[in-house]
Design a protein around this motif. Structure first.
Motif, PDB file in Angstrom:
ATOM      1  N   TYR A  53       0.832  -1.211   0.000  1.00 39.09           N
ATOM      2  CA  TYR A  53       0.000   0.000   0.000  1.00 39.09           C
ATOM      3  C   TYR A  53       0.861   1.254   0.000  1.00 39.09           C
ATOM      4  O   TYR A  53       0.599   2.196  -0.748  1.00 39.09           O
ATOM      5  CB  TYR A  53      -0.938   0.026   1.196  1.00 39.09           C
ATOM      6  CG  TYR A  53      -2.081  -0.942   1.099  1.00 39.09           C
ATOM      7  CD1 TYR A  53      -2.607  -1.327  -0.132  1.00 39.09           C
ATOM      8  CD2 TYR A  53      -2.651  -1.482   2.237  1.00 39.09           C
ATOM      9  CE1 TYR A  53      -3.653  -2.223  -0.212  1.00 39.09           C
ATOM     10  CE2 TYR A  53      -3.704  -2.377   2.161  1.00 39.09           C
ATOM     11  CZ  TYR A  53      -4.198  -2.739   0.938  1.00 39.09           C
ATOM     12  OH  TYR A  53      -5.231  -3.614   0.853  1.00 39.09           O
ATOM     13  N   GLU A  92      -4.110  16.850  -7.886  1.00 36.15           N
ATOM     14  CA  GLU A  92      -3.869  16.801  -6.444  1.00 36.15           C
ATOM     15  C   GLU A  92      -4.955  15.992  -5.743  1.00 36.15           C
ATOM     16  O   GLU A  92      -4.677  15.283  -4.774  1.00 36.15           O
ATOM     17  CB  GLU A  92      -3.805  18.217  -5.877  1.00 36.15           C
ATOM     18  CG  GLU A  92      -3.383  18.272  -4.439  1.00 36.15           C
ATOM     19  CD  GLU A  92      -1.966  17.805  -4.207  1.00 36.15           C
ATOM     20  OE1 GLU A  92      -1.695  17.317  -3.094  1.00 36.15           O
ATOM     21  OE2 GLU A  92      -1.133  17.918  -5.111  1.00 36.15           O
ATOM     22  N   SER A  93      -6.183  16.079  -6.227  1.00 31.15           N
ATOM     23  CA  SER A  93      -7.256  15.302  -5.602  1.00 31.15           C
ATOM     24  C   SER A  93      -7.025  13.802  -5.790  1.00 31.15           C
ATOM     25  O   SER A  93      -7.362  13.009  -4.905  1.00 31.15           O
ATOM     26  CB  SER A  93      -8.609  15.715  -6.162  1.00 31.15           C
ATOM     27  OG  SER A  93      -8.722  15.317  -7.510  1.00 31.15           O
ATOM     28  N   LEU A  94      -6.459  13.403  -6.915  1.00 33.22           N
ATOM     29  CA  LEU A  94      -6.150  11.986  -7.108  1.00 33.22           C
ATOM     30  C   LEU A  94      -5.070  11.507  -6.139  1.00 33.22           C
ATOM     31  O   LEU A  94      -5.133  10.395  -5.618  1.00 33.22           O
ATOM     32  CB  LEU A  94      -5.717  11.730  -8.551  1.00 33.22           C
ATOM     33  CG  LEU A  94      -6.825  11.810  -9.587  1.00 33.22           C
ATOM     34  CD1 LEU A  94      -6.236  11.669 -10.981  1.00 33.22           C
ATOM     35  CD2 LEU A  94      -7.855  10.742  -9.340  1.00 33.22           C
ATOM     36  N   ILE A 109      -4.476  12.842  -3.170  1.00 31.27           N
ATOM     37  CA  ILE A 109      -5.109  12.802  -1.849  1.00 31.27           C
ATOM     38  C   ILE A 109      -6.021  11.586  -1.731  1.00 31.27           C
ATOM     39  O   ILE A 109      -6.083  10.941  -0.671  1.00 31.27           O
ATOM     40  CB  ILE A 109      -5.870  14.115  -1.588  1.00 31.27           C
ATOM     41  CG1 ILE A 109      -4.865  15.256  -1.428  1.00 31.27           C
ATOM     42  CG2 ILE A 109      -6.752  14.012  -0.344  1.00 31.27           C
ATOM     43  CD1 ILE A 109      -5.474  16.630  -1.382  1.00 31.27           C
ATOM     44  N   PHE A 110      -6.720  11.233  -2.814  1.00 33.03           N
ATOM     45  CA  PHE A 110      -7.536  10.023  -2.809  1.00 33.03           C
ATOM     46  C   PHE A 110      -6.680   8.784  -2.580  1.00 33.03           C
ATOM     47  O   PHE A 110      -7.075   7.877  -1.844  1.00 33.03           O
ATOM     48  CB  PHE A 110      -8.303   9.905  -4.128  1.00 33.03           C
ATOM     49  CG  PHE A 110      -9.110   8.647  -4.241  1.00 33.03           C
ATOM     50  CD1 PHE A 110     -10.258   8.485  -3.511  1.00 33.03           C
ATOM     51  CD2 PHE A 110      -8.697   7.619  -5.077  1.00 33.03           C
ATOM     52  CE1 PHE A 110     -11.004   7.318  -3.612  1.00 33.03           C
ATOM     53  CE2 PHE A 110      -9.426   6.462  -5.184  1.00 33.03           C
ATOM     54  CZ  PHE A 110     -10.591   6.313  -4.447  1.00 33.03           C
ATOM     55  N   ALA A 111      -5.510   8.722  -3.204  1.00 30.03           N
ATOM     56  CA  ALA A 111      -4.603   7.585  -2.991  1.00 30.03           C
ATOM     57  C   ALA A 111      -4.137   7.534  -1.543  1.00 30.03           C
ATOM     58  O   ALA A 111      -4.046   6.457  -0.946  1.00 30.03           O
ATOM     59  CB  ALA A 111      -3.404   7.693  -3.934  1.00 30.03           C
ATOM     60  N   ILE A 148      -5.738   8.733   1.158  1.00 31.53           N
ATOM     61  CA  ILE A 148      -6.854   8.339   2.030  1.00 31.53           C
ATOM     62  C   ILE A 148      -7.175   6.853   1.859  1.00 31.53           C
ATOM     63  O   ILE A 148      -7.386   6.145   2.839  1.00 31.53           O
ATOM     64  CB  ILE A 148      -8.086   9.210   1.732  1.00 31.53           C
ATOM     65  CG1 ILE A 148      -7.821  10.633   2.206  1.00 31.53           C
ATOM     66  CG2 ILE A 148      -9.345   8.672   2.401  1.00 31.53           C
ATOM     67  CD1 ILE A 148      -8.854  11.645   1.782  1.00 31.53           C
ATOM     68  N   SER A 149      -7.184   6.371   0.622  1.00 29.22           N
ATOM     69  CA  SER A 149      -7.485   4.956   0.415  1.00 29.22           C
ATOM     70  C   SER A 149      -6.404   4.055   0.995  1.00 29.22           C
ATOM     71  O   SER A 149      -6.690   2.961   1.468  1.00 29.22           O
ATOM     72  CB  SER A 149      -7.697   4.666  -1.067  1.00 29.22           C
ATOM     73  OG  SER A 149      -6.501   4.902  -1.785  1.00 29.22           O
ATOM     74  N   THR A 150      -5.164   4.526   0.983  1.00 29.29           N
ATOM     75  CA  THR A 150      -4.091   3.744   1.589  1.00 29.29           C
ATOM     76  C   THR A 150      -4.300   3.608   3.093  1.00 29.29           C
ATOM     77  O   THR A 150      -4.145   2.528   3.658  1.00 29.29           O
ATOM     78  CB  THR A 150      -2.726   4.380   1.300  1.00 29.29           C
ATOM     79  OG1 THR A 150      -2.535   4.435  -0.104  1.00 29.29           O
ATOM     80  CG2 THR A 150      -1.602   3.594   1.935  1.00 29.29           C
TER      81      THR A 150
END
Length: 104
Positions: A43, A91-93, A95-97, A99-101
């Motif tokens: 991860y 940047e949102s992608l 941040i999504f990575a 948070i998902s991690t």
């Protein structure tokens, strides 16, 4: 060489992941690492790749936009707004990575 580097790194990553599965002979006791530890390492490795890709894309977008503004200063308003929107989406992608991690 700079164009070949991502391809070389992709092949190294692919073969390192495939080789560990092809030559696996036992469970966690054979590798010395538990499944949870391997999951966490993968991860955070994926997070590093996402951050690297995001920073490369953002730097390229900003560079191209600044070159366009330097060539045609009258088009600065038409270039700046889509650039900022694109940077925000990149940047949102990332941040999504992140948070998902941490959620997984």
């Amino acid at each position: 060489m700079s164009k070949k580097l991502p391809v070389i790194l992709a092949f190294i990553l692919f073969f390192s992941l495939v080789a560990s599965q092809a030559f696996a002979q036992g469970g966690p006791a054979a590798t010395g690492m538990s499944d949870v530890a391997i999951k966490y390492i993968s991860y955070f490795f994926a997070l590093g790749i996402a951050v690297f890709g995001g920073t490369q894309a953002q730097s390229k977008a900003a560079s191209v936009a600044l070159e366009g503004i330097a060539r045609n200063p009258a088009a600065a308003d038409k270039i700046q707004t889509p650039m900022i929107l694109g940077l925000a989406l990149m940047e949102s992608l990332v941040i999504f990575a992140l948070i998902s991690t941490f959620l997984v």
